[in-house]
Enzyme design. Structure first.
Site, PDB file in Angstrom:
ATOM      1  CG  HIS A  47      -1.942  -1.028   1.258  1.00  0.00           C
ATOM      2  ND1 HIS A  47      -3.013  -0.970   2.118  1.00  0.00           N
ATOM      3  CD2 HIS A  47      -2.104  -2.167   0.538  1.00  0.00           C
ATOM      4  CE1 HIS A  47      -3.794  -2.014   1.922  1.00  0.00           C
ATOM      5  NE2 HIS A  47      -3.247  -2.762   0.962  1.00  0.00           N
ATOM      6  CD  GLU A  89      -1.988   4.127   3.202  1.00  0.00           C
ATOM      7  OE1 GLU A  89      -3.165   4.333   3.547  1.00  0.00           O
ATOM      8  OE2 GLU A  89      -1.671   3.335   2.278  1.00  0.00           O
ATOM      9  CB  CYS A  95      -6.497  -0.612   5.376  1.00  0.00           C
ATOM     10  SG  CYS A  95      -4.770  -1.135   5.273  1.00  0.00           S
ATOM     11  CB  CYS A 100      -2.005   1.570   6.263  1.00  0.00           C
ATOM     12  SG  CYS A 100      -1.602   0.733   4.708  1.00  0.00           S
TER      13      CYS A 100
END
Length: 143
Positions: free
Chosen positions: A46, A48, A76, A79
């Site tokens: 992701h 992040e 999410c 993260c």
């Protein structure tokens, strides 16, 4: 947030879910990335996570104390946990993620008693722009 939105658009162009992130410390951009889960065949890639990894490398430290993270979509739970473990100072994000968010929706990771560090959280930054990028991406996939 401009850079994060650009990273989200670039992710969409690569066929990735269009989320972008930028990590900043003392006004200096340490890292910027968009989602790369498909490209890297890595469900943890992701935006992040990618900027946290890069930021730690740049600073030669496992902690990102004093750093601020700008993300186009509510992180999410995975993260959010990484943000907490990295000790990021502030989180700024655009659109809320009602289904997969882990900050103000879903698990609300930072509000859990097992969370050791919660950043300051500011939501709604360039929210409409972030939402449009996401909606257009998924609309095209449904055609």
């Amino acid at each position: 947030m401009d850079l994060a939105l650009s990273e989200a658009k670039a992710a969409a162009a690569r066929g990735e879910v269009p989320v972008g992130a930028v990590l900043v410390k003392d006004g200096r951009v340490l890292a910027q990335a968009g989602n790369r889960t498909r490209e890297l065949n890595d469900p943890t890639a992701h935006a992040e996570i990618l900027v946290i990894r890069e930021g730690c490398t740049v600073l030669s430290d496992e902690r990102l104390t004093g750093c601020d993270l700008y993300v186009t979509l509510e992180p999410c739970t995975m993260c959010a946990a990484a943000i907490s473990f990295a000790r990021i100072r502030r989180l700024y994000y655009g659109a809320q993620d009602m289904k997969g968010g882990g900050v103000e929706n879903g698990a609300r990771f930072f509000a859990q008693p097992t969370c050791h560090h919660a950043p300051e959280v500011y939501s709604g930054f360039r929210e409409q722009e972030a939402e449009i990028i996401l909606k257009e991406f998924f609309r095209e996939r449904r055609l």
